[in-house]
Enzyme design. Sequence first.
Site, PDB file in Angstrom:
ATOM      1  N   LYS A  75     -22.239 -18.862 -58.457  1.00  0.00           N
ATOM      2  CA  LYS A  75     -21.149 -18.411 -57.597  1.00  0.00           C
ATOM      3  C   LYS A  75     -19.853 -18.559 -58.364  1.00  0.00           C
ATOM      4  CE  LYS A  75     -20.902 -16.869 -53.394  1.00  0.00           C
ATOM      5  NZ  LYS A  75     -21.907 -15.979 -52.804  1.00  0.00           N
ATOM      6  N   TYR A 134     -24.919  -6.768 -35.545  1.00  0.00           N
ATOM      7  CA  TYR A 134     -24.825  -5.383 -35.064  1.00  0.00           C
ATOM      8  C   TYR A 134     -25.915  -4.518 -35.712  1.00  0.00           C
ATOM      9  CZ  TYR A 134     -23.190  -0.657 -34.261  1.00  0.00           C
ATOM     10  OH  TYR A 134     -23.138   0.661 -33.892  1.00  0.00           O
ATOM     11  N   GLY A 174     -21.795  -9.626 -35.025  1.00  0.00           N
ATOM     12  CA  GLY A 174     -20.851  -9.227 -36.085  1.00  0.00           C
ATOM     13  C   GLY A 174     -21.520  -8.262 -37.044  1.00  0.00           C
TER      14      GLY A 174
HETATM   15  P1  NAD Z   1     -19.573 -11.937 -39.007  1.00  0.00           P
HETATM   16  O1  NAD Z   1     -18.420 -12.875 -39.060  1.00  0.00           O
HETATM   17  O2  NAD Z   1     -19.346 -10.494 -39.209  1.00  0.00           O
HETATM   18  O3  NAD Z   1     -20.341 -12.098 -37.601  1.00  0.00           O
HETATM   19  C1  NAD Z   1     -20.511 -13.315 -36.932  1.00  0.00           C
HETATM   20  C2  NAD Z   1     -20.318 -13.038 -35.453  1.00  0.00           C
HETATM   21  O4  NAD Z   1     -20.605 -14.237 -34.743  1.00  0.00           O
HETATM   22  C3  NAD Z   1     -18.888 -12.643 -35.087  1.00  0.00           C
HETATM   23  O5  NAD Z   1     -18.898 -11.464 -34.317  1.00  0.00           O
HETATM   24  C4  NAD Z   1     -18.376 -13.838 -34.296  1.00  0.00           C
HETATM   25  O6  NAD Z   1     -17.461 -13.468 -33.271  1.00  0.00           O
HETATM   26  C5  NAD Z   1     -19.666 -14.383 -33.710  1.00  0.00           C
HETATM   27  N1  NAD Z   1     -19.611 -15.775 -33.300  1.00  0.00           N
HETATM   28  C6  NAD Z   1     -18.884 -16.783 -33.835  1.00  0.00           C
HETATM   29  N2  NAD Z   1     -19.119 -17.929 -33.159  1.00  0.00           N
HETATM   30  C7  NAD Z   1     -20.013 -17.631 -32.208  1.00  0.00           C
HETATM   31  C8  NAD Z   1     -20.652 -18.399 -31.190  1.00  0.00           C
HETATM   32  N3  NAD Z   1     -20.411 -19.702 -31.028  1.00  0.00           N
HETATM   33  N4  NAD Z   1     -21.531 -17.781 -30.366  1.00  0.00           N
HETATM   34  C9  NAD Z   1     -21.769 -16.449 -30.499  1.00  0.00           C
HETATM   35  N5  NAD Z   1     -21.179 -15.684 -31.432  1.00  0.00           N
HETATM   36  C10 NAD Z   1     -20.323 -16.259 -32.283  1.00  0.00           C
HETATM   37  O7  NAD Z   1     -20.632 -12.513 -40.077  1.00  0.00           O
HETATM   38  P2  NAD Z   1     -21.891 -11.760 -40.675  1.00  0.00           P
HETATM   39  O8  NAD Z   1     -21.537 -11.179 -42.000  1.00  0.00           O
HETATM   40  O9  NAD Z   1     -22.500 -10.908 -39.637  1.00  0.00           O
HETATM   41  O10 NAD Z   1     -22.842 -12.988 -40.976  1.00  0.00           O
HETATM   42  C11 NAD Z   1     -23.493 -13.674 -39.931  1.00  0.00           C
HETATM   43  C12 NAD Z   1     -24.256 -14.871 -40.507  1.00  0.00           C
HETATM   44  O11 NAD Z   1     -25.208 -14.409 -41.463  1.00  0.00           O
HETATM   45  C13 NAD Z   1     -23.355 -15.860 -41.268  1.00  0.00           C
HETATM   46  O12 NAD Z   1     -23.899 -17.154 -41.104  1.00  0.00           O
HETATM   47  C14 NAD Z   1     -23.513 -15.448 -42.718  1.00  0.00           C
HETATM   48  O13 NAD Z   1     -23.282 -16.494 -43.612  1.00  0.00           O
HETATM   49  C15 NAD Z   1     -24.966 -15.016 -42.736  1.00  0.00           C
HETATM   50  N6  NAD Z   1     -25.267 -14.053 -43.797  1.00  0.00           N
HETATM   51  C16 NAD Z   1     -24.638 -12.856 -43.819  1.00  0.00           C
HETATM   52  C17 NAD Z   1     -24.953 -11.933 -44.799  1.00  0.00           C
HETATM   53  C18 NAD Z   1     -24.304 -10.580 -44.848  1.00  0.00           C
HETATM   54  O14 NAD Z   1     -24.840  -9.689 -45.514  1.00  0.00           O
HETATM   55  N7  NAD Z   1     -23.202 -10.377 -44.148  1.00  0.00           N
HETATM   56  C19 NAD Z   1     -25.913 -12.248 -45.789  1.00  0.00           C
HETATM   57  C20 NAD Z   1     -26.561 -13.499 -45.720  1.00  0.00           C
HETATM   58  C21 NAD Z   1     -26.224 -14.388 -44.716  1.00  0.00           C
END
Ligand code: NAD
Length: 368
Positions: A104, A209, A205
């Site tokens: 990283k 989605y 999110g």
């Molecule tokens: P994001 O921030 O777009 O979505 C997270 C969603 O969770 C948001 O809409 C937020 O409002 C909601 N949220 C926050 N607290 C909450 C709660 N207490 N109850 C219900 N909803 C809540 O993030 P993302 O990119 O969709 O990632 C989601 C998870 O997946 C994270 O833990 C991230 O580290 C992991 N992740 C994401 C990716 C990726 O490709 N984006 C890859 C690997 C891991």
Amino acid sequence: MVEVVSSRAHSKRYAHSGVHYTVVDSLMRYAEFLGFGNIHTKIDEKTGLKAIIAIHNLSRGPAIGGCRMIAYKTIDKAFEDSLRLAHMMSFKAAINNLPHGGAKAVLIKPRVIKDREAYFEKFGEFVNELGGRYITAVDSGTNISDMDIIARRTPFVTCTTQSGIDSDPSPLTALGVRRAIQAAVKFKLGRDSLEGIHVAIQGAGHVGYYLAKELHALGARMTVTDVDTKTLERCIDDFHVAVCLPEQIYDVEADVFAPCALGAILNLDTIKRLRVPIVAGSANNQLAHHHYGALLHERGILYAPDFLINAGGLIQVAVIYDHGDIQKAINQINDIYNTVTDIFERSKRENIATNVIAEKIARDRLKA
Ligand code: NAD
């Protein structure tokens, strides 16, 4: 007894087994505990670059991992982040059989970047100095045009305009999670199809989605929650999902619970409340403690290890860097189905929690 106390204002004293360490000592011990590796730093006064490249492991091939730029409050927080995230990338790459180690890059975002081109060119030079041991990519706070600038100084970069990689890894992360849900539903419920399967999604999110989109297309029904009502409304409009309050999601009776919001949500309280036979979601570090995997296992809840099933974005970046072939990347993400099924089977045979098995496989591969 060793006592090392730095005079720097931000240094803290950590009491550990009666010994006091400075922040640097603690970070070095943390790095040692995680099995690092190399940690490189670069400070360039002219451009304002303060960068850390943490390379966790090189035994399986050059280390790969995103370059994030965040305004950290302290440098030790930035170091800690780089170590934690690089370690996780190694595990994701190893369990998914990528010929790469984990790394990283963390850029401590300056208040003002006077010249973004000079800043990222300097970072490109830093990456190049490492001679290909580290391959950089987009992460929070950086974008495809930054990668194009880095590419002027080094070939060890992906997610450039030329690579054809979408800057948003979420659709392919969601694909990997959907494949894991299909594998878990087959293994635990004996069902080949997701038609009528009820999935409770925490967080709608980026990944949540796209996961809802994937599941909707396959006929699953969903209960979704989010703290952001706009995000939730988009899911209701597009996929006709049911909704619940954030705190109620653990009590929803469903076939699958898919945590796609926060880490550490599987704890003593929530595990007791779960009314699902399967947990499979994208969130990183879902288990508040490593031992809670065993608790899920004892309760007969099949847990799909997070670092295995949420690696779609990493697989995309690595396979495209190595082969320039998006279809090959998609095939490998689809293969998460088989990898996680093998772990489910071994967990049943050996009566050991799935997370323990997945971590052991990754650790053994990193040592080999
Ligand atoms: P994001 O921030 O777009 O979505 C997270 C969603 O969770 C948001 O809409 C937020 O409002 C909601 N949220 C926050 N607290 C909450 C709660 N207490 N109850 C219900 N909803 C809540 O993030 P993302 O990119 O969709 O990632 C989601 C998870 O997946 C994270 O833990 C991230 O580290 C992991 N992740 C994401 C990716 C990726 O490709 N984006 C890859 C690997 C891991």
